[in-house]
Design an enzyme around this catalytic site. Structure first.
Site, PDB file in Angstrom:
ATOM      1  N   TYR A   1       0.857  -1.189   0.000  1.00 35.24           N
ATOM      2  CA  TYR A   1       0.000   0.000   0.000  1.00 35.24           C
ATOM      3  C   TYR A   1       0.892   1.236   0.000  1.00 35.24           C
ATOM      4  O   TYR A   1       1.743   1.401   0.859  1.00 35.24           O
ATOM      5  CB  TYR A   1      -0.885  -0.049   1.245  1.00 35.24           C
ATOM      6  N   CYS A   2       0.696   2.119  -0.980  1.00 36.18           N
ATOM      7  CA  CYS A   2       1.399   3.394  -1.070  1.00 36.18           C
ATOM      8  C   CYS A   2       2.915   3.164  -1.084  1.00 36.18           C
ATOM      9  O   CYS A   2       3.424   2.425  -1.904  1.00 36.18           O
ATOM     10  CB  CYS A   2       0.948   4.308   0.056  1.00 36.18           C
ATOM     11  N   ILE A   3       3.644   3.770  -0.149  1.00 31.82           N
ATOM     12  CA  ILE A   3       5.096   3.592  -0.141  1.00 31.82           C
ATOM     13  C   ILE A   3       5.469   2.140   0.155  1.00 31.82           C
ATOM     14  O   ILE A   3       6.525   1.654  -0.272  1.00 31.82           O
ATOM     15  CB  ILE A   3       5.752   4.550   0.873  1.00 31.82           C
TER      16      ILE A   3
END
Length: 671
Positions: free
Chosen positions: A406-408
């Site tokens: 998720y994301c980074i």
């Protein structure tokens, strides 16, 4: 990382967030509070309903008693009743209390900040050079500037004429209107009262003119222009009349109705936020005392089955008698804490996946202190992705796992997949990415904070903090990306209206930021945002050059239409980098609400398509829109890659000893 019902779009690109962004609560009702029985006639006249014979929108002028012979115009205080004088005295007393309290708060803040080291720079975001370049180009284009000035004059002439017509006959079409969904001007007085309507339209005309002026400048470096546009928008948002007591009708009405007590409460809230921020203003977004991690948020049952310096690996309890053979390991962003996936039972992705017969593991990242300041991106790959997947395989007795980034966390997962491909190992069977970027050429608004001058200032700030970036600094950055929703709406509610922020678990999570180790964070900002090294095949991790084209396992890429942190266009570019089959999905809403959208909510929509054409626009042209959550579409894809059904796994009965109950200890460490 960090869209607003205050719409889930605030944190989320619509509109959260929160950094990653977050979703503020529903806006407070703008019903007028009842005035006390002893309110003065003048105050009651100001609040009186409009006469049926009066033109729409006209105001009522309070009737003033005739002045005594030789007296100055106005009303005679001696003529007021005892109750009216009491109300006036209460208002005066509270205004005086607020003034004294404000002086004390400001003095305390000055004393605290006098002990701090001087600011590293008067322009910490280095917007000065960008604005200088933009204004220089404007000066070199006098014809464009003259046309812009003429346009502004014309707009104001139209506003003055419309205001005059309205005062004359009560009817006039607005010259400027706020964009749909702008909650700053939701109070009916902004439209019904001619004075406030003129203030509102004047602001909208001026702010639109300033922002358009910057946007239309030619011959400026695109990134410098984008930076100037961003900070001009911040500036014009800050000067909205809704942010000032004397020009906000809701605040004025609250002040009069409460006899000035709302202003006293506002000063008290301001002082409390300064105290909580250690002398720096940390605007409260919710009731932080109401939420307890593991008690009313992050409550899914499970066990911590592995721990090292960087992660606690949590295995969640099954809810079905049988589960798919291949487990799922989720790597959230380390900029926020993992329990965005488990806020409440009804919207918990972790619980929902368990109900689908998936064995769920989640990596809970450490909240690093100064002792971990030297941790690198390589360390997070080895002790995060590699260690977490290995532990899950050992616990379940399987040769590989499915994963989510998720994301980074997705940026790290994609980098790790390329590293695994280069090493010829395949512990990961499939990978899903939530709002994750691997190609940063068209990254979101955070790209504005990554020029080298800004990075050097940030590096100095982290050195002052012992090699870590404070969680509050991260929160401030993400809040600035959606200032109207995540800063100014709470400024008005807490200070101008004197109200307590509403309890909201998502905003509690949004404020529960983690620290960033200097070495890791600077590498991420420079090599990914600054150099876009991974997409170019130039990134080296642990001595190995990475090529995403060598990753051939099945990939599921989720994006969100209104994501301001990981824009759909950027995620789509990332999807095109892999060498194997990729399924791309676009959800409605933004960075948080677009991802955390349980099917039971029946909100938003999502788009799917079988092909992956060259551009996002081409993909959208052929995509099928489906109402509701994208989770069922992903679950069908995931189950097809999760193997046969086996007996459900008890987290406490596996080969790895249980180290404690979910949600573990790392998540409870405050910054």
């Amino acid at each position: 990382m960090s869209e607003q019902t205050v719409d889930p779009k605030a944190l989320n690109g619509g509109k959260g967030g929160a950094g990653d962004g977050a979703v503020p609560p529903e806006p407070a009702s703008f019903e007028k509070p009842p005035l006390p029985e002893d309110a003065s006639a003048e105050i009651r006249a100001m609040d009186a309903p409009r006469s049926e014979t009066r033109p729409a929108g006209a105001t009522v002028a309070p009737a003033a008693p005739p002045p005594a012979s030789g007296a100055a115009p106005g009303f005679d205080i001696a003529a007021l009743s005892a109750d009216q004088r009491g109300q006036l005295e209460k208002l005066s007393s509270n205004l005086a209390r607020a003034a004294v309290a404000a002086q004390g708060v400001i003095a305390e803040m000055a004393l605290r900040n006098a002990e701090r080291p001087p600011a590293l720079t008067a322009d910490p975001f280095h917007v000065g050079p960008a604005l200088t370049e933009v204004m220089g180009r404007l000066a070199a284009q006098p014809d464009k500037l003259m046309r812009a000035q003429a346009d502004l004059f014309t707009r104001y002439m139209d506003l003055w004429q419309a205001t005059a017509r309205r005062l004359h006959d009560g009817k006039a079409e607005p010259v400027a209107a706020p964009p749909k969904g702008d909650k700053r001007f939701a109070d009916p007085e902004w439209s019904e009262n001619p004075a406030f309507d003129a203030i509102k339209q004047s602001y909208l005309i001026t702010s639109d003119w300033l922002n358009s002026l910057v946007a239309q400048v030619d011959g400026v470096d695109p990134m410098e222009k984008r930076r100037a546009e961003f900070f001009m928008k911040m500036l014009t948002d800050a000067f909205s009349p809704s942010n000032f007591l004397t020009s906000n009708p809701t605040a004025i009405r609250e002040l009069l109705a409460s006899g000035g007590e709302s202003l006293v409460r506002g000063i008290e809230n301001f002082a409390a936020d300064l105290e909580r921020g250690g002398g720096q203003l940390a605007i409260a977004q919710t009731d932080y005392e109401l939420f307890r991690i593991g008690e009313n948020v992050a409550t899914a049952p499970g066990k911590v089955v592995f721990r090292n310096e960087l992660i606690e690996l949590i295995q969640y309890a099954p809810t079905t008698e049988q589960v798919h053979e291949i487990p799922l390991v989720i790597f959230p962003p380390w900029i926020n804490k993992f329990y965005i996936l488990d806020l409440r039972p009804e919207n918990s992705m972790i619980r929902w996946l368990a109900d689908q017969g998936i064995t769920v593991f989640v990596a809970s990242w450490v909240n690093p202190d100064q002792s971990l300041a030297g941790k690198t991106f390589d360390d997070y790959m080895r002790d995060g992705i590699y260690a977490g997947t290995a532990a899950a395989m050992e616990q379940c007795g399987v040769p590989h796992v499915n994963t989510v980034g998720y994301c980074i966390g997705g940026t790290l997962l994609g980098s790790s997949l390329a590293h695994m491909a280069a090493k010829g190992v395949r512990p990961i069977n499939s990978a899903t990415f939530f709002a994750a970027q691997l190609d940063f050429a068209e990254a979101g608004d955070l790209l504005l904070f990554t020029n080298e001058n800004w990075l050097k200032t940030l590096e100095q700030k982290m050195d002052e903090g012992g090699g870590v970036l404070s969680g509050q600094a991260m929160a401030d950055t993400f809040n600035m990306l959606r200032a109207n929703d995540l800063i100014w709406s709470f400024f008005v509610n807490n200070y101008l209206l004197g109200r307590e922020p509403k309890p909201f678990d998502l905003l509690f999570w949004n404020s529960d930021q983690t620290r960033m180790p200097k070495t890791l964070h600077m590498f991420y900002l420079r090599r990914f945002y600054g150099d876009n090294a991974l997409s170019k095949g130039e990134l080296v991790l642990d001595g190995t050059k990475l090529d995403l084209g060598a990753v051939t396992i099945p990939i599921y890429m989720q994006s969100s239409k209104e994501d301001h942190i990981a824009p759909a266009r950027s995620v789509y570019r990332s999807a095109k980098l892999f060498g194997g089959p990729v399924t791309f999905t676009m959800a409605g809403s933004g960075h948080i609400a677009g991802v955390i959208n349980a099917p039971v909510a029946k909100k938003y929509q999502h788009w799917t398509a079988d092909e992956l054409p060259p551009s996002l626009e081409e993909w959208q042209a052929q995509a099928k829109e489906t109402p509701g959550s994208w989770w069922p579409h992903w679950a069908a894809w995931l189950k097809a890659r999760s193997g046969e059904m086996v007996a459900a796994r008890d987290p406490a009965a596996g080969p790895l000893p249980a180290l404690g109950d979910a949600p573990g200890t790392y998540v409870k460490v405050k910054s």
